[in-house]
Design an enzyme around this catalytic site. Structure first.
Site, PDB file in Angstrom:
ATOM      1  N   CYS A 100      -1.748   1.805   9.115  1.00 22.12           N
ATOM      2  CA  CYS A 100      -2.392   1.256   7.918  1.00 22.12           C
ATOM      3  C   CYS A 100      -3.435   0.219   8.326  1.00 22.12           C
ATOM      4  O   CYS A 100      -3.140  -0.715   9.082  1.00 22.12           O
ATOM      5  CB  CYS A 100      -1.322   0.617   7.043  1.00 22.12           C
ATOM      6  N   GLU A 101      -4.670   0.375   7.840  1.00 24.48           N
ATOM      7  CA  GLU A 101      -5.730  -0.537   8.267  1.00 24.48           C
ATOM      8  C   GLU A 101      -5.598  -1.931   7.649  1.00 24.48           C
ATOM      9  O   GLU A 101      -6.258  -2.872   8.099  1.00 24.48           O
ATOM     10  CB  GLU A 101      -7.108   0.038   7.948  1.00 24.48           C
ATOM     11  N   HIS A 102      -4.746  -2.090   6.650  1.00 31.35           N
ATOM     12  CA  HIS A 102      -4.598  -3.401   6.016  1.00 31.35           C
ATOM     13  C   HIS A 102      -3.557  -4.280   6.698  1.00 31.35           C
ATOM     14  O   HIS A 102      -3.656  -5.509   6.665  1.00 31.35           O
ATOM     15  CB  HIS A 102      -4.224  -3.228   4.539  1.00 31.35           C
ATOM     16  N   HIS A 103      -2.528  -3.658   7.311  1.00 24.85           N
ATOM     17  CA  HIS A 103      -1.462  -4.433   7.945  1.00 24.85           C
ATOM     18  C   HIS A 103      -1.197  -4.023   9.394  1.00 24.85           C
ATOM     19  O   HIS A 103      -0.369  -4.641  10.058  1.00 24.85           O
ATOM     20  CB  HIS A 103      -0.152  -4.279   7.144  1.00 24.85           C
ATOM     21  N   GLN A 141      -4.737   6.491   3.615  1.00 26.24           N
ATOM     22  CA  GLN A 141      -4.375   7.903   3.513  1.00 26.24           C
ATOM     23  C   GLN A 141      -5.388   8.705   2.705  1.00 26.24           C
ATOM     24  O   GLN A 141      -5.690   9.852   3.031  1.00 26.24           O
ATOM     25  CB  GLN A 141      -2.980   8.029   2.897  1.00 26.24           C
ATOM     26  N   HIS A 169       4.561   4.795   4.266  1.00 23.68           N
ATOM     27  CA  HIS A 169       3.802   3.640   4.750  1.00 23.68           C
ATOM     28  C   HIS A 169       4.770   2.474   4.947  1.00 23.68           C
ATOM     29  O   HIS A 169       5.342   1.969   3.969  1.00 23.68           O
ATOM     30  CB  HIS A 169       2.717   3.247   3.743  1.00 23.68           C
ATOM     31  N   CYS A 171       4.118  -0.463   5.562  1.00 24.57           N
ATOM     32  CA  CYS A 171       3.649  -1.684   4.904  1.00 24.57           C
ATOM     33  C   CYS A 171       4.197  -1.772   3.481  1.00 24.57           C
ATOM     34  O   CYS A 171       4.228  -2.860   2.893  1.00 24.57           O
ATOM     35  CB  CYS A 171       2.120  -1.740   4.884  1.00 24.57           C
TER      36      CYS A 171
END
Length: 213
Positions: A100-103, A141, A169, A171
């Site tokens: 996940c690019e956010h976490h 995704q 995910h 996250c």
């Protein structure tokens, strides 16, 4: 370490018979600096790196993320559709391993990728390679699903393409909402699989069966 251009660079449209290069130059991966940064990060979180269990963890973290952001090089091998095959070709339950690019937490699941052949057919293992290529980078995704569908539509020029991804995910399951057992399903369809209701229904029926729905 497994052998992506830079994970954030756009993927060029190439002739289907040329190699798709997905190996970064060695200079793009600085494992020494990544290890130092991992150590600083862990120390900032109050972890004692002098303990036996943690003393080599920064090195392991650096190598683990380098592997997660790297895909293997391959050629997008295609063959003439000499038999004029015009039914759906579907590879189900292709493993998906992304971040996940956010976490920067793992995303794990499966992809179902299908196409209606035009003048050429694709080596079946290459569907899995394309999934791996777009998964091996910080991702969301929805974007990954569209990238796989658009790439195959551009490169293979089939009559239709369909992609469904089902993934968990961490996250969402390990932090925040802690929705354990929840997964996310995304889809993208192109060409006939988008425009023709019967073809679209067949594709989604087969992918639903693969998912055990």
């Amino acid at each position: 370490m497994n052998d992506c251009p830079s994970a954030w660079d756009p993927v060029p449209v190439l002739d289907p018979r040329r190699a798709l290069r997905v190996v970064p130059p060695a200079a793009d991966v600085d494992l020494v600096e990544a290890e130092r940064a991992a150590a600083r990060f862990m120390q900032a979180l109050g972890l004692d790196l002098r303990t036996t269990g943690l003393e080599r963890t920064p090195q392991r973290v650096a190598r683990a993320y380098a592997e997660l952001f790297s895909a293997r090089e391959f050629e997008l091998t295609t063959f003439p559709n000499d038999e004029g095959y015009d039914e759906l070709v579907l590879a189900r339950r292709i493993p998906v391993r992304s971040v996940c690019e956010h976490h920067l937490l793992p995303v794990v699941g499966v992809a179902h990728v299908g196409y209606l052949p035009g003048n050429r057919v694709l080596g079946l293992s290459k569907l899995a390679r394309v999934v791996e290529h777009f998964a091996c980078r910080p991702q969301v995704q929805e974007r990954m699903t569209v990238q796989i569908a658009d790439y195959l539509a551009d490169q293979l020029e089939p009559k239709g393409v369909g992609v469904v991804i089902e993934a968990e995910h961490s996250c969402m399951t390990l932090r925040g909402a802690q929705a354990r057992g929840a997964d996310t399903v995304t889809s993208a369809v192109r060409g006939v699989l988008r425009d023709d209701a019967r073809s679209r229904q067949e594709f989604f029926a087969l992918t639903d069966r693969a998912g055990g729905h």
